[in-house]
Structure formats: C-alpha cells, structure tokens
Write an enzyme that holds these catalytic residues in place. Structure first.
Site, short mmCIF file in Angstrom:
data_model
loop_
_atom_site.label_atom_id
_atom_site.label_comp_id
_atom_site.label_asym_id
_atom_site.label_seq_id
_atom_site.Cartn_x
_atom_site.Cartn_y
_atom_site.Cartn_z
N LYS A 190 0.93 -1.15 0.43
CA LYS A 190 0.59 -0.47 -0.06
C LYS A 190 1.21 1.08 0.10
O LYS A 190 1.49 1.70 0.98
CB LYS A 190 -0.81 0.53 1.37
CG LYS A 190 -2.14 0.78 0.87
CD LYS A 190 -2.07 2.02 0.69
CE LYS A 190 -2.06 2.79 2.05
NZ LYS A 190 -1.56 4.18 1.88
N GLU A 264 8.56 0.45 11.55
CA GLU A 264 9.53 1.41 11.95
C GLU A 264 8.70 2.65 12.15
O GLU A 264 8.32 3.12 11.16
CB GLU A 264 10.86 1.04 10.45
CG GLU A 264 10.76 -0.16 10.34
CD GLU A 264 12.30 -0.24 11.46
OE1 GLU A 264 12.87 0.01 11.87
OE2 GLU A 264 12.65 -1.34 11.08
N GLU A 401 9.03 14.52 17.02
CA GLU A 401 9.83 14.60 15.33
C GLU A 401 9.03 15.24 14.70
O GLU A 401 8.51 15.65 14.23
CB GLU A 401 9.34 12.84 14.78
CG GLU A 401 10.39 12.56 13.25
CD GLU A 401 9.72 11.56 12.84
OE1 GLU A 401 8.76 10.96 13.13
OE2 GLU A 401 11.16 10.33 12.72
P1 NAI Z 1 1.72 8.06 8.30
O1 NAI Z 1 1.99 6.54 9.10
O2 NAI Z 1 0.12 8.06 8.64
O3 NAI Z 1 1.32 6.99 7.15
C1 NAI Z 1 2.29 6.43 6.29
C2 NAI Z 1 1.27 5.15 5.74
O4 NAI Z 1 0.13 4.44 6.41
C3 NAI Z 1 0.91 5.84 4.32
O5 NAI Z 1 0.72 4.52 3.44
C4 NAI Z 1 -0.73 5.67 4.89
O6 NAI Z 1 -1.74 5.75 4.30
C5 NAI Z 1 -0.54 4.67 5.99
N1 NAI Z 1 -1.44 4.62 7.05
C6 NAI Z 1 -2.26 5.71 7.08
N2 NAI Z 1 -3.10 5.47 8.44
C7 NAI Z 1 -3.21 4.17 8.33
C8 NAI Z 1 -4.13 4.21 8.87
N3 NAI Z 1 -4.71 4.11 9.62
N4 NAI Z 1 -4.30 2.67 8.24
C9 NAI Z 1 -3.00 2.36 7.67
N5 NAI Z 1 -2.89 2.89 6.99
C10 NAI Z 1 -2.60 3.78 7.74
O7 NAI Z 1 2.54 9.16 8.17
P2 NAI Z 1 2.40 10.78 7.82
O8 NAI Z 1 0.90 11.19 8.29
O9 NAI Z 1 2.21 10.55 6.01
O10 NAI Z 1 3.36 11.71 8.46
C11 NAI Z 1 3.03 11.94 9.71
C12 NAI Z 1 4.31 12.32 9.87
O11 NAI Z 1 4.73 10.52 10.78
C13 NAI Z 1 5.48 12.69 9.53
O12 NAI Z 1 5.84 14.16 10.06
C14 NAI Z 1 6.87 12.49 10.96
O13 NAI Z 1 7.69 12.86 11.30
C15 NAI Z 1 6.00 10.28 11.00
N6 NAI Z 1 6.29 9.55 9.41
C16 NAI Z 1 8.12 8.85 9.30
C17 NAI Z 1 8.20 8.08 8.93
C18 NAI Z 1 9.38 7.04 9.41
O14 NAI Z 1 10.49 7.09 8.36
N7 NAI Z 1 9.20 6.50 10.30
C19 NAI Z 1 7.20 7.74 7.93
C20 NAI Z 1 6.67 8.95 7.44
C21 NAI Z 1 5.73 9.78 8.42
#
Ligand code: NAI
Ligand code: MG
Length: 499
Positions: A190, A264, A401
């Site tokens: 996804k 992660e 973060e």
């Molecule tokens: P997110 O964690 O919400 O999104 C990452 C993935 O999870 C995307 O594919 C999203 O569609 C999916 N997702 C979101 N809600 C979900 C749910 N309820 N069930 C299943 N999948 C779901 O991160 P977002 O909103 O893009 O970014 C927010 C913050 O997260 C950033 O500012 C950063 O601090 C952190 N982040 C950390 C990352 C890392 O590499 N550890 C990568 C991206 C974001």
C-alpha cells in the site's frame, strides 16, 4: 510470467500520466473498483501531474485473492529460483533507474542527483542482496532424542501487507518486499498517498518477471485502503514504516487478528560531538546525518546535535557555511542539492515548529541556504534549513519528530550529561558519537539507547545490517538476513519417531 521489456519512458511527466489512476493486482494494471482517483501533485510547482487510483476495500479483497492464488506455487519454487528471479528483477530495475529516479523527483520533490537517483538504484541493490540470501532459509536439526529425527524448517507466512511512507518510498518498499518474496510469501504493497507513482513503476517492472499475483500494489488513503489491508483475514503479516501514531493503530488492528507486525517508526536521533572530535568530519557527518538533501524528512535524521562547549561556536559557523553552500531548487535540475517538502500539510507542520522555536526566549534560528528565485517554483514547498541554538533538550523541538530540515544544536560540558540528554527521548532509532577516544566511543556504543549506533560516521540503513528502533521507534528489524528469517517466515518443529 509476461517477461516483456517495458518501454523506457524518460519524460517523467509522460510516465506520470501513463501510470495515472492505476493499481496493479494479479499482474494487471487496473483502476480502483469504485473508479475513484486522487491527485498527485508536484510539490515544487503545485501542479497536478497525475492521478492515482483511490483503492478501497474491494481492491484490497481483489489483491488478497490474487496473492493467495499465486502464493502456493511461488512457495513451491526452490528458494534459489525465487532468489534468482529477485536478482533478475534487480537487474531489470537498473535499466529503469534513471526513469524511476526522475519520476520520484517529480512526485516527491527530492532532488534527482542527491536523492532520487540514488534511491532508485538502492532498490536494485536491495533486491540483489536478498536474492542472494535465498539459500539461507534453513532450519536446524536438534539432538532431541537418539530415536527421533528432530528438525526445524522455515515456511513462508503467506500473504504480507506492506504499508509504506512517502519519504523514502522505494528503498523502504524494497526492504519489505525483497525478504518477504524470497521467503516465499506473496506481497501487497500500500503506497503512500503523496508518492504512489514511482512505487507503482517499480512493481510494474518487477511484474514483467514475477508470476502474476505474487506482487501487487494498491494506492489509497490510510483508513480507506491501509486499514482494510491490515484487517483482511487473508493477510498474515503486516510490515509498516511511518508515524508512531499510525504504527499504534496498525498494531491494534493486527492484535485483533493475532498476526505479527514489524514497525519502523519515528526518531529523534542524537549526534554527540566530543571536544576531541575531528571537527570537519563531524560537520560533514551532521550534513549527511540531518539528511539536509532530503529536507530532513528522515526517521534517522540527526535532529539533536550535542556539541562540546569548546567546539560549539565553531561547529555552528562551519555547519552554517556548509549548508549555506547547498543549492535549493528544481528537484529535476542536476545542480540542485535540496528540493522540497512533500506536501502542504507537512510544510505547515515544519513551519509551525520553526515558528515555535523562533518565539522561544533565548533561542536563535540560524537559517541557511537561499530559497530559489525561479518564478516557476514560486508555489514550491521549499523550506530553508534551520539550525537552532539555545533550545533545551526538553523543548518540544528537541522532543518531537519534526520531519523537516530543522536541527537543535545543544552545548554540553560533561560527557555524562550529553549521554543522559541523548537517551532522554521517547525514541531510540539511531545515534552517533564523534570522538578520537576509543574508551569514550566504546562506552557510548554500549550505553546509547538506539537500534543503530555509529562512531565517526553517519550512514543510512545498509542492506546486510539489522535495522530497527528501541522505545517508540518501533518493533522488529529490517535490512538483514535476520529480518527475513524472523519477520517473514514461520519456524516449524518436526519430530520423526524412528523407533
Ligand atoms: P503516516 O504514518 O500516517 O503514513 C504512513 C503510511 O501509513 C501511509 O501509507 C498511510 O496511508 C498509511 N496509513 C495512515 N493511516 C493508516 C491507517 N489507519 N491504517 C493503515 N495505514 C495507514 O505518516 P504521515 O501522516 O504521512 O506523516 C506524519 C508524520 O509521520 C511525519 O511528519 C513524520 O514525523 C512521521 N513519519 C515517519 C516516517 C518514518 O520513516 N519513520 C515516514 C513518514 C512519516
Ligand atoms: Mg498520517
């Protein structure tokens, strides 16, 4: 297996249009069941460059059916044959690296020379690495009883759901799909809403070589597409990279099904610069570690830099000079070092942290580099890198973060204080220490609470080295043989009574 060569499309705009509105399920590109799409935006211009299929429950179900149908035969191939196919996919992707790198730069705003091209080639490298590990899917014989032949064997879990973020979508995807596939699982990716295109292209290229249904990709939002993938009864394992908040939601959903998850999550990674450190090397390490070329959008970003007071002022001057010399601009321009933030939401989030820092008494914001002046980029999501001094380690900017080009430089006098501050964090993903003293270095490697600790360097995740966080930074390991064995197989114990 279709085994055709896809026509190379080096115009990223044309390729983005070609991939518009599509998912890849069962070896075929198709729209979402509802026909719905969402826009994909170039963050350097604000232009809509394509649409992506807005996948939902019906698409998840179709992908799981395709994966289940394909997985049995895939698992029955010899492990080395699966590995050989992965290596072949890697080779095929090398030929597409330029095209995919440019598409990635277009949709994410990550500069082509410093980031996007590098990431596209890391995908091939990761597939090649895991392809070569296929024959390591071994069990053990156990001396349980002289009349009983007792052994263990590694079996695939079945269908794996891989939910990926937008910051390093291709590499992070490769670190999930490669071990899962080599171990004999079928996979459903996804992609992140903000970066669906280059990931789709990678999966499309791999599908020229893999049997249909073994590797599928959906785009769509988290609750509408990611959550149904986690809860679908046909999915036996979920691997996720993203925010702590979403990681916990996924973990709860997975707990209801009692399936394993690998998470992660975020970081607030410390970098400790001792008074005896090689200052110039530490400066280069800070530039690399802060991932300024990725606009700081990295879970391992060195976003807290503890510098011995004797070096503090020189450190700031030199770091500022280095970052000032970096060029912000069009992500597709070879001269560009620093591109854009991914989305308006992230842009606002980063700006609000900078504003909070700037209004904190005693804090100084050292803004670096220069915003591009090109009219075509007037709506681009560019943020000048900011080095903060004068913020305490308990300030929100040092605890949360930010996921932007913002780092807090904090002076210390005593090593024990630096170590205590470094460990005083909810996160524990990565850490570095810079010193010429072996005893200090060794002591720090033992005591720093992080999954990935480096001395006098600041590399990114490497294929072959286990990678994963302590504390709120996650659960499980990626990137290594151990990651494939522990996270993508079941271990079965077998006893044969020979009496
Ligand atoms: P997110 O964690 O919400 O999104 C990452 C993935 O999870 C995307 O594919 C999203 O569609 C999916 N997702 C979101 N809600 C979900 C749910 N309820 N069930 C299943 N999948 C779901 O991160 P977002 O909103 O893009 O970014 C927010 C913050 O997260 C950033 O500012 C950063 O601090 C952190 N982040 C950390 C990352 C890392 O590499 N550890 C990568 C991206 C974001
Ligand atoms: Mg989110």
């Amino acid at each position: 297996m279709t085994d055709q060569n896809l026509v190379l499309n080096t115009t990223p705009h044309a390729l983005a249009r070609e991939l518009s509105g599509l998912l890849l399920i069962g070896g075929e590109l198709r729209p979402a069941a509802t026909g719905k799409t969402f826009d994909v935006v170039n963050p350097a211009t604000g232009d809509v460059i394509a649409t992506a299929a807005d996948g939902g429950e019906r698409d998840v179900d179709a992908a799981v059916r395709a994966a289940v149908a394909a997985q049995g035969a895939w698992a029955r191939l010899s492990a080395r044959e699966r590995g050989r196919l992965l290596v072949e996919c890697g080779r095929r992707l090398v030929g597409h690296a330029e095209e995919i790198g440019r598409l990635l730069a277009l949709e994410t705003g990550k500069a082509i020379r410093t980031e996007s091209r590098v990431e596209a080639s890391l995908v091939a490298d990761t597939l090649t690495f895991y392809g070569g590990l296929a024959s390591e899917l071994k069990g053990e014989t156990v001396p349980f009883h002289p009349k009983m032949l007792t052994f263990t064997q590694r079996e695939p879990i079945g269908v794996v759901g891989a939910i990926i973020p937008w910051n390093v979508p291709l590499y992070l995807m490769a670190l999930k799909i490669a071990p899962a596939l080599v171990a004999g699982n079928a996979v459903i990716v996804k992609s992140a809403e903000e970066a669906p295109l280059a990931a789709l292209r990678v999966i499309q290229v791999m599908n020229q070589l893999l049997p249909p249904g073994v590797l599928n990709i959906l785009s769509g939002d988290g609750p509408g597409c990611g959550a149904p993938l986690v809860t679908h009864p046909g999915v036996g394992k979920v691997t996720f990279t993203g925010s702590v908040e979403t990681g916990k939601i996924i973990s709860h959903l997975a707990a209801d099904k009692l399936i394993p998850v690998t998470l992660e999550l975020g970081g607030k990674s410390p970098m400790i610069v001792m008074g005896d450190a090689d200052l110039d090397k530490a400066i280069d390490g800070a530039v690399a570690g802060m991932r300024f070329t990725r606009q700081g959008q990295s879970c391992t970003a060195s976003s807290r830099i503890f510098v011995h007071e004797s070096l503090h002022d020189a450190f700031i001057d030199k770091l500022k000079a280095k970052v000032d010399a970096m060029t912000m601009g069009d992500p597709l321009d070879e001269a560009t070092d620093i591109g854009t933030i991914i989305s308006p939401q992230q842009f606002e989030r980063v700006q609000s942290y900078i504003a909070l820092g700037e209004t904190t008494a005693g804090a100084i914001a050292h803004r670096c580099s220069a915003l591009p002046t090109d009219e075509r980029l007037a709506r681009g999501l560019f943020v000048q890198p900011v080095l903060f001094t004068g913020l305490a380690n308990d300030h929100r900017l040092a605890r949360e973060e930010i996921f932007g080009p913002v780092t807090c430089v904090i002076a210390f006098r005593d090593y024990e204080d630096a170590l205590a501050m470094a460990n005083d964090s909810d996160f524990g993903l990565a850490a570095t220490i810079w010193t010429r003293d072996l005893r200090t270095a060794l002591d720090a490697t033992r005591r720093l609470q992080a999954g990935f600790v480096q001395v006098n360097q600041n590399l990114v995740v490497q294929p072959g080295l286990s990678y994963g966080g302590f504390k709120q930074s996650g659960l499980g390991k990626e990137a290594s043989l151990e990651a494939m064995l522990d996270h993508f197989t079941h271990k079965k114990t077998v006893i044969i009574n020979m009496d």
